[in-house]
Design an enzyme around this catalytic site. Structure first.
Site, PDB file in Angstrom:
ATOM      1  N   GLU A   1      -6.695   9.984   8.514  1.00  0.00           N
ATOM      2  CA  GLU A   1      -5.339   9.911   9.088  1.00  0.00           C
ATOM      3  C   GLU A   1      -5.217  10.790  10.326  1.00  0.00           C
ATOM      4  O   GLU A   1      -4.439  10.503  11.237  1.00  0.00           O
ATOM      5  CB  GLU A   1      -4.301  10.288   8.028  1.00  0.00           C
ATOM      6  CG  GLU A   1      -4.277   9.222   6.955  1.00  0.00           C
ATOM      7  CD  GLU A   1      -3.032   9.184   6.097  1.00  0.00           C
ATOM      8  OE1 GLU A   1      -2.198  10.101   6.196  1.00  0.00           O
ATOM      9  OE2 GLU A   1      -2.914   8.220   5.314  1.00  0.00           O
TER      10      GLU A   1
ATOM     11  N   CYS B   1     -11.320   2.956  -1.579  1.00  0.00           N
ATOM     12  CA  CYS B   1     -10.093   3.527  -1.006  1.00  0.00           C
ATOM     13  C   CYS B   1      -9.818   2.818   0.319  1.00  0.00           C
ATOM     14  O   CYS B   1     -10.751   2.536   1.082  1.00  0.00           O
ATOM     15  CB  CYS B   1     -10.276   5.028  -0.777  1.00  0.00           C
ATOM     16  SG  CYS B   1      -8.879   5.800   0.062  1.00  0.00           S
TER      17      CYS B   1
ATOM     18  N   HIS C   1      -8.768   3.786   3.087  1.00  0.00           N
ATOM     19  CA  HIS C   1      -9.080   4.482   4.346  1.00  0.00           C
ATOM     20  C   HIS C   1     -10.561   4.457   4.708  1.00  0.00           C
ATOM     21  O   HIS C   1     -10.926   4.651   5.854  1.00  0.00           O
ATOM     22  CB  HIS C   1      -8.643   5.944   4.252  1.00  0.00           C
ATOM     23  CG  HIS C   1      -7.168   6.135   4.276  1.00  0.00           C
ATOM     24  ND1 HIS C   1      -6.323   5.495   3.396  1.00  0.00           N
ATOM     25  CD2 HIS C   1      -6.378   6.893   5.074  1.00  0.00           C
ATOM     26  CE1 HIS C   1      -5.074   5.852   3.653  1.00  0.00           C
ATOM     27  NE2 HIS C   1      -5.084   6.705   4.663  1.00  0.00           N
TER      28      HIS C   1
ATOM     29  N   ASP D   1       0.855  -1.195   0.000  1.00  0.00           N
ATOM     30  CA  ASP D   1       0.000   0.000   0.000  1.00  0.00           C
ATOM     31  C   ASP D   1       0.888   1.241   0.000  1.00  0.00           C
ATOM     32  O   ASP D   1       2.074   1.175   0.327  1.00  0.00           O
ATOM     33  CB  ASP D   1      -0.924   0.013   1.226  1.00  0.00           C
ATOM     34  CG  ASP D   1      -1.864   1.213   1.213  1.00  0.00           C
ATOM     35  OD1 ASP D   1      -2.474   1.490   0.157  1.00  0.00           O
ATOM     36  OD2 ASP D   1      -1.970   1.913   2.241  1.00  0.00           O
ATOM     37  N   SER D   2       0.251   2.379  -0.307  1.00  0.00           N
ATOM     38  CA  SER D   2       0.993   3.641  -0.256  1.00  0.00           C
ATOM     39  C   SER D   2       1.330   4.023   1.190  1.00  0.00           C
ATOM     40  O   SER D   2       2.212   4.845   1.417  1.00  0.00           O
ATOM     41  CB  SER D   2       0.162   4.750  -0.907  1.00  0.00           C
ATOM     42  OG  SER D   2      -1.091   4.848  -0.256  1.00  0.00           O
TER      43      SER D   2
ATOM     44  N   CYS E   1      -3.678  -1.106  -2.162  1.00  0.00           N
ATOM     45  CA  CYS E   1      -3.932   0.299  -2.499  1.00  0.00           C
ATOM     46  C   CYS E   1      -4.828   0.376  -3.730  1.00  0.00           C
ATOM     47  O   CYS E   1      -4.481  -0.127  -4.809  1.00  0.00           O
ATOM     48  CB  CYS E   1      -2.595   0.980  -2.782  1.00  0.00           C
ATOM     49  SG  CYS E   1      -2.744   2.710  -3.180  1.00  0.00           S
TER      50      CYS E   1
HETATM   51  N1  DGL Z   1      -4.121   3.847  -0.396  1.00  0.00           N
HETATM   52  C1  DGL Z   1      -4.767   4.884  -1.206  1.00  0.00           C
HETATM   53  C2  DGL Z   1      -5.974   4.241  -1.919  1.00  0.00           C
HETATM   54  O1  DGL Z   1      -6.509   3.230  -1.506  1.00  0.00           O
HETATM   55  C3  DGL Z   1      -5.215   6.076  -0.368  1.00  0.00           C
HETATM   56  C4  DGL Z   1      -4.070   6.889   0.188  1.00  0.00           C
HETATM   57  C5  DGL Z   1      -3.225   7.579  -0.879  1.00  0.00           C
HETATM   58  O2  DGL Z   1      -3.741   8.435  -1.624  1.00  0.00           O
HETATM   59  O3  DGL Z   1      -2.050   7.234  -0.961  1.00  0.00           O
HETATM   60  O4  DGL Z   1      -6.393   4.755  -2.925  1.00  0.00           O
END
Ligand code: DGL
Length: 275
Positions: free
Chosen positions: A153, A188, A190, A13-14, A76
């Site tokens: 976050e 997403c 989050h 993930d990012s 991600c």
């Molecule tokens: N992990 C990213 C997603 O699921 C969200 C956070 C980011 O923009 O890096 O799209």
């Protein structure tokens, strides 16, 4: 890939958001070990170009394979939506992204064949969810909700500001041609943390679907895990080994990650990706 007795699964993930997907994987597939990579030094991915996201993601999954990942889960949404083909091309193991399983779950849940998808700017601009859902005969309305990631976050998952922001986004999303939609797909990492708040905002007849659980099911299928396996049976549950890599501070990852995973994040190593 044929069934590996105790696989090592790499989750990418990012940042920390993909821990919501790891949580679902741990629940469904406890008889595995996990390597999680959060590219915290370079997030957010959601506002970046496809070329940049692909470049970052390919480097990160190559690192995970060097550490011993035998199967890769791209948790991600943005990386899956923008770079799944490049990631697959650069990997020598099986790769599963979140878009296809999420679209599958949403299509199954929608009796009206109409779904609203929310995600980052980049995910929405890629139309990856639109393509996946339209291929299943489902009408789609996509809506970017860029303010939700920083609010989650910040820990404001039950904050009046977040509620107000979500109300504005969702009233725009469920308007005109999407008035009939009966599923809200959380595109997403989050957003699963906002489920209780979103549940209060959207009408009862709308189901909220996230891709974490359906991705975990897709991984279980890939590993040929017995569908009758009851992952929550404590008698059969083994303890997965978890190791985390973060490109920014390990301490920061440990703190924030615990909130996303729902239990303590311990073994965090700083990963230095050479450009
Ligand atoms: N992990 C990213 C997603 O699921 C969200 C956070 C980011 O923009 O890096 O799209």
């Amino acid at each position: 890939m044929s069934s590996i007795r105790r696989p090592t699964i790499g989750v990418f993930d990012s940042g920390v958001g993909g821990l919501t997907v790891l949580r679902a994987l741990l629940n469904r597939i406890p008889d595995a070990d996990y390597l999680y990579f959060g590219d915290t030094a370079r997030l957010p991915y959601g506002s970046k170009s496809a070329a940049t996201v692909a470049h970052y993601a390919v480097g990160a999954v190559s690192y995970l394979q060097d550490q011993g990942a035998e199967l890769l889960v791209i948790a991600c949404n943005t990386a899956t939506a923008l770079a799944l083909d490049e990631i697959k091309a650069g990997s020598h193991v099986e790769v599963i992204g979140v878009v296809e399983p999420g679209a599958d779950a949403a299509a199954h849940a929608s009796t009206k064949r109409s779904v609203v998808v929310i995600g980052t700017e980049a995910t929405v601009a890629s139309h990856a969810y639109r393509r996946a859902l339209e291929a299943k005969g489902v009408a789609v309305r996509e809506k970017a909700c860029p303010l939700l990631v920083p609010l989650v976050e910040e820990g404001w998952t039950e904050h009046p500001v977040t509620e107000q922001v979500a109300r504005i986004y969702l009233s725009e999303a469920f308007s005109e041609d999407s008035r009939d939609a009966d599923v809200l797909l959380l595109g997403c990492t989050h957003y699963p943390l906002l489920k209780p708040l979103l549940r209060r905002i959207v009408p009862d007849h709308i189901s909220i679907v996230d891709s974490a659980e359906s991705t975990a099911q897709a991984v279980a299928r890939q590993l040929q895990i017995d569908p009758l396996h009851t992952p929550n049976d404590p008698e059969r549950r083994s303890v997965p080994r978890l190791k985390f890599y973060a490109t920014d501070s390990a301490e920061k990852f440990r703190k924030m990650g615990t909130r996303f995973l729902g239990h303590p994040v311990e073994d965090v190593v700083h990963a230095d990706l050479k450009e």
